[in-house]
Design an enzyme around this catalytic site. Sequence first.
Site, mmCIF file in Angstrom:
data_model
loop_
_atom_site.group_PDB
_atom_site.id
_atom_site.type_symbol
_atom_site.label_atom_id
_atom_site.label_comp_id
_atom_site.label_asym_id
_atom_site.label_seq_id
_atom_site.Cartn_x
_atom_site.Cartn_y
_atom_site.Cartn_z
ATOM 1 N N ASP A 86 0.850 -1.188 0.000
ATOM 2 C CA ASP A 86 0.000 0.000 0.000
ATOM 3 C C ASP A 86 0.886 1.237 0.000
ATOM 4 O OD1 ASP A 86 -2.957 0.893 0.370
ATOM 5 O OD2 ASP A 86 -1.776 2.226 1.647
HETATM 6 N N1 LIG Z 1 2.468 3.457 -12.115
HETATM 7 C C1 LIG Z 1 2.438 4.206 -10.988
HETATM 8 N N2 LIG Z 1 1.427 4.041 -10.105
HETATM 9 C C2 LIG Z 1 1.462 4.822 -8.994
HETATM 10 C C3 LIG Z 1 2.460 5.765 -8.714
HETATM 11 N N3 LIG Z 1 2.177 6.360 -7.519
HETATM 12 C C4 LIG Z 1 1.052 5.809 -7.058
HETATM 13 N N4 LIG Z 1 0.634 4.893 -7.946
HETATM 14 C C5 LIG Z 1 -0.554 4.039 -7.851
HETATM 15 C C6 LIG Z 1 -0.168 2.621 -7.456
HETATM 16 C C7 LIG Z 1 -1.408 2.131 -6.799
HETATM 17 O O1 LIG Z 1 -2.258 1.604 -7.794
HETATM 18 C C8 LIG Z 1 -2.039 3.386 -6.231
HETATM 19 C C9 LIG Z 1 -1.838 3.442 -4.738
HETATM 20 O O2 LIG Z 1 -3.013 2.937 -4.160
HETATM 21 P P1 LIG Z 1 -2.937 1.587 -3.308
HETATM 22 O O3 LIG Z 1 -1.585 1.425 -2.709
HETATM 23 O O4 LIG Z 1 -4.130 1.571 -2.416
HETATM 24 O O5 LIG Z 1 -3.079 0.402 -4.372
HETATM 25 P P2 LIG Z 1 -4.354 0.114 -5.265
HETATM 26 O O6 LIG Z 1 -5.598 0.478 -4.551
HETATM 27 O O7 LIG Z 1 -4.142 0.705 -6.618
HETATM 28 O O8 LIG Z 1 -4.297 -1.428 -5.472
HETATM 29 P P3 LIG Z 1 -4.365 -2.473 -4.293
HETATM 30 O O9 LIG Z 1 -5.030 -1.815 -3.123
HETATM 31 O O10 LIG Z 1 -2.928 -2.823 -4.003
HETATM 32 O O11 LIG Z 1 -5.142 -3.608 -4.868
HETATM 33 O O12 LIG Z 1 -1.343 4.500 -6.782
HETATM 34 C C10 LIG Z 1 3.514 5.901 -9.672
HETATM 35 O O13 LIG Z 1 4.440 6.692 -9.521
HETATM 36 N N5 LIG Z 1 3.457 5.097 -10.765
#
Ligand SMILES: Nc1nc2c(ncn2[C@H]2C[C@H](O)[C@@H](COP(=O)(O)OP(=O)(O)OP(=O)(O)O)O2)c(=O)[nH]1
Length: 213
Positions: A86
């Site tokens: 996260d």
């Molecule tokens: N490609 C990319 N993504 C980024 C960057 N900074 C933040 N993110 C994205 C990655 C994650 O998808 C999101 C952060 O949100 P989370 O850590 O809650 O993950 P997310 O909800 O997307 O997926 P998950 O909860 O792990 O199933 O932001 C970056 O520099 N590059």
Amino acid sequence: MSESTTAPARLLLASASWGRKKVLSDAGLAFETQVSNVDEDAVLAQAEAEHGPQTPAQTALLLAKSKALAVAASDHPAGTLVLGCDSVFELDGVAYGKPHTPEVARERWRQLSGATGVLHSGHWLVDTADPASARGRVSSTVVRFHKVSDAEIEAYVASGEPLPCAGAFTIDGLAAAFIESIEGNFQNVVGLDVSVLRSLLAQAGVQIIDLWK
Ligand SMILES: Nc1nc2c(ncn2[C@H]2C[C@H](O)[C@@H](COP(=O)(O)OP(=O)(O)OP(=O)(O)O)O2)c(=O)[nH]1
């Protein structure tokens, strides 16, 4: 005496993030994914009720742990190691997640312009053969932003890219143009520090080279 057979290690990423999948794939790792669907707000609210306000780094680790444990709770083949991650962006001591809307993203970028913040990514690894041995670590990367114009903010918000991203920016996307420098691991800003994964795997008795494709 029968020889004990050790199942080959199998990495399961508990994340929907395309950025994290790309980091693992670019690092040559074989892995599968299973999204956790954890209610992050509920997890945080319970933690704050029980332990008081969480720091941004504590928030990232807590949510990474929740995602990993949620996925590890279902049945998996022997040798499965579940990694939850996260990311939380900290600016002036305040934790920021995803903006979700253009209005919030615009306001966030007015704060980011010329500022310096810290992107914390929590990592939690559960060995499904021994869940009690789970462990985690936070990796933190300082991110310095250039001053950006109103026109650049409007164009970036209109791209839609910042809306699903912790901190409202991506370092490997359009916002690369607005980042002056970082201090710490680059992939950690995307959402996964592979050197931290190597350390957590080693603590679980697994060499990362055994997971190379
Ligand atoms: N490609 C990319 N993504 C980024 C960057 N900074 C933040 N993110 C994205 C990655 C994650 O998808 C999101 C952060 O949100 P989370 O850590 O809650 O993950 P997310 O909800 O997307 O997926 P998950 O909860 O792990 O199933 O932001 C970056 O520099 N590059």
